[in-house]
Every structure is written in structure tokens, then in C-alpha cells.
Scaffold this active site. Structure first.
Site, mmCIF file in Angstrom:
data_model
loop_
_atom_site.group_PDB
_atom_site.id
_atom_site.type_symbol
_atom_site.label_atom_id
_atom_site.label_comp_id
_atom_site.label_asym_id
_atom_site.label_seq_id
_atom_site.Cartn_x
_atom_site.Cartn_y
_atom_site.Cartn_z
ATOM 1 N N GLY A 1 0.824 -1.196 0.000
ATOM 2 C CA GLY A 1 0.000 0.000 0.000
ATOM 3 C C GLY A 1 0.857 1.245 0.000
ATOM 4 N N HIS B 1 5.025 1.639 12.721
ATOM 5 C CA HIS B 1 4.191 2.243 13.774
ATOM 6 C C HIS B 1 4.170 1.256 14.923
ATOM 7 C CE1 HIS B 1 1.214 4.465 15.899
ATOM 8 N NE2 HIS B 1 0.165 3.769 15.515
#
Length: 350
Positions: free
Chosen positions: A31, A112
Site C-alpha cells: 500500500g 508504527h
């Protein structure tokens, strides 16, 4: 796990690329971030394999870029570094697929810290766990790399089994172009909690709500929708650009004295002690894991609250007004052309 933390910023000259030499990196997901990491690493001379579902529509574009493609499990089995770049909500399920293939000394890499910090993923003790987090959307990470420019990023080490976790992570950061601009050392805890707080209290929640309430206040007082849109939405970008380029000082220096005096004397009447207390409560929910628990449960329930709120946001009057106004101006056509160009390098998260 206790994490010692000393602020450091690393650049290209601080990196020993040999720590990634002769290694294979599995990039799971293609992505926004996934395609940028995979292509940048590939063009930096790193052996890359992209992990995608067998029915993924991203398989074809990845192969067309000259990348090897396999399932997530197959990619992890071949790799020394496994970079998990699918959405936070998908990561635990993907991790279950790859966990049996994590060998001693491998690196589990994140962009993250959510799933590590909140224990949604609990890695084995025999692997390094690190984070390289570009502070930019993936299509800009890719664009900057192609322009021989860099994207600032964050570095964190959660688990250093080999003793080389930081060096390998920095080599990865250089491979995607982050050390060209500078990589700031942090921790999984700090990155996760500040990121969630910033999104909720300021960047996404706070600013969006401030814009809408300002717009509604003017319209309810009898002013035109168009003027309310320009003053509360359109000019926001102009102010934020000034802050981005030179901080608050540059913004105050650039606006009129009238605007500066009005802002300095009235700003804390809007964002007052009550607003600060609300922000502290949002931060507490992040720190104590209440938001994480709520978000995990929301996804397990198929996102009923998320869906309702998302639709209400799209239906707000300011969206219709903005669409009408933007269509009238020449810069909208230029924006559309720019977005079309960006779309060539932006693939939906897999």
C-alpha cells in the site's frame, strides 16, 4: 519492557550499510508505505520480496516493477528482515501467518508501534524488533527518494537480541531514503502514544472539529456559506504552510498585525483550560490503553461506530460547499493533475 532513550538524529554518514548487505527484506503489504519501502530498498540494491495475499490486486503492479512476490508466510521464510506494513488492524492476523517462520537473529520491523506497544503482537525473544517510521505518506517517501531527496523518519528498538538491531534498522532507513533528511531516535512507547494523541487531539480530530465549529458559527450567525468556508477551511492551508516552513514565529511574522493581535488575545479563549483538560483526558486514554482496547473491539464488531461517524463526516454541509467552491478555481485543475500523477505510485493498502 523498559526502554532506555537518548535523543539522537542519524544521517547517511552515520550508517554502516553492511548490516543489511547479503540480507533479504520481506515487505508485507504494497500500500502507501509498502510500495515506497519495497521500491526504494530495491533501487538501493537490497534484495526485496513483497508479501501479499494470493488474490491481491497489488501482485501485478509489484511484479511489473521488477519485484519478487510471494505470500506473507513464504516471504517471511526467505527473509532476514520482515517489515510489516499492512494496516494496524490487519497486522495481528498477518503476524500469525509469519510467526512460525521467524528464525533466530531475524528482524521484525514496523513503521508504527501500536501492536507492539499494546501487546496485540508479542514477538518471540529470539528476534530483533525495530521500527523505522517515515514521517510522511508513502507516495511522498517514494517521490522524495526518486528526486534524490529524503523524508525524515523515526527509529526505535524494542528488542535487541543480536546486538545489531539499531545498526540494521539504520541501514534499512538509509535504504528507503530517510537518513538523507535525518532519523530521530525514539521508543515504541513514545512514538505510539504521541502519534495517537496528535491525531486525535490536534491533527485530525482537533483541527477538523475546530474548522467545522467555526464554519457553523458563522453560518448560524447569518454569514454566507462561501465566506464561512474560505475563512475557516480554505485559509487553513495557508497558515499551516507558514507554520510548516518556519514555525509559529514565521506565521506570526507573515500575517497582518491585526490578525496577530486578534490571534494572540483571543486564541486562548477558544483553546482554554477546559480544552487543555480535555486533551489531558485524551492523552490518559492513550497512555492507559483505553483507546487501543476500544479500537480493537470496534474492529472485532465490524466497525459500527466508525462507519456511522465516517458517514456523518462525509455528509457535513461544509463538504458540499467546498466541492462547489473548489470546482470554480483554476488551482483545482492543477490539483487534480497532481493527484493523478500521485495515483500512479499509490496503491491501496493490501
Amino acid at each position: 519492557m523498559t526502554e532506555d532513550f537518548t535523543t539522537e538524529i542519524y544521517y547517511d554518514g552515520d550508517v554502516d550499510e553492511s548490516h543489511l548487505a547479503n540480507s533479504t527484506v520481506a515487505v508485507l503489504g504494497y500500500g502507501s508505505q509498502g510500495h515506497a519501502h519495497a521500491l526504494n530498498l530495491h533501487e538501493s540494491g537490497v534484495d526485496v520480496i513483497v508479501g501479499l495475499r494470493e488474490d491481491s490486486s497489488s501482485r501485478k503492479p509489484a511484479r511489473e516493477e521488477g519485484l519478487e512476490v510471494a505470500t506473507a508466510a513464504e516471504a517471511a521464510k526467505q527473509a532476514d528482515v520482515v517489515s510489516i506494513l499492512v494496516p494496524d488492524t490487519v497486522q495481528p492476523a498477518v503476524y500469525e501467518e509469519i510467526e512460525p517462520h521467524l528464525e533466530e537473529g531475524d528482524t521484525l520491523q514496523f513503521a508504527h508501534g501500536f501492536n507492539i506497544h499494546y501487546n496485540q503482537i508479542q514477538p518471540p525473544e529470539h528476534v530483533d524488533v525495530t521500527m523505522i517510521a517515515p514521517k510522511s505518506p508513502g507516495h511522498l517517501v517514494r517521490r522524495n527518494y526518486e528526486r534524490d531527496e529524503g523524508t525524515p523518519g523515526l527509529l526505535a528498538v524494542y528488542q535487541d537480541t543480536t546486538g545489531d538491531a539499531k545498526d540494521r534498522a539504520l541501514a534499512y532507513a538509509k535504504g528507503i531514503g530517510c537518513t538523507r533528511a535525518g532519523v530521530v531516535e525514539t521508543t515504541f512507547k513514545e512514538e505510539t502514544e504521541t502519534d495517537l494523541f496528535g491525531e486525535q487531539a490536534v491533527l485530525c480530530g482537533g483541527i477538523a472539529q475546530l474548522i467545522k465549529v467555526g464554519y457553523e458559527t458563522l453560518v448560524d450567525a447569518g454569514y454566507s456559506e462561501e465566506m464561512a468556508y474560505f475563512e475557516c477551511m480554505n485559509e487553513m492551508k495557508l497558515i499551516v504552510d507558514l507554520m510548516y516552513e518556519g514555525g509559529l514565529g514565521a506565521m506570526w511574522d507573515s500575517v497582518s498585525d491585526t490578525a496577530e493581535y486578534g490571534g494572540l488575545t483571543r486564541g486562548d479563549e477558544i483553546i482554554d483550560d477546559h480544552a487543555r483538560e480535555n486533551m489531558e483526558e485524551v492523552l490518559r486514554q492513550v497512555q492507559e490503553g483505553e483507546f487501543a482496547t476500544e479500537w480493537v473491539a470496534e474492529n472485532q464488531a465490524n466497525r459500527p461506530v466508525y462507519t456511522q461517524l465516517n458517514q456523518a463526516e462525509k455528509n457535513h454541509e461544509i463538504e458540499d460547499v467546498g466541492e462547489r467552491l473548489r470546482a470554480l478555481f483554476a488551482w483545482e485543475e492543477a490539483n487534480e493533475e497532481s493527484e493523478d500523477e500521485d495515483e500512479k505510485t499509490r496503491v491501496q493498502a493490501d
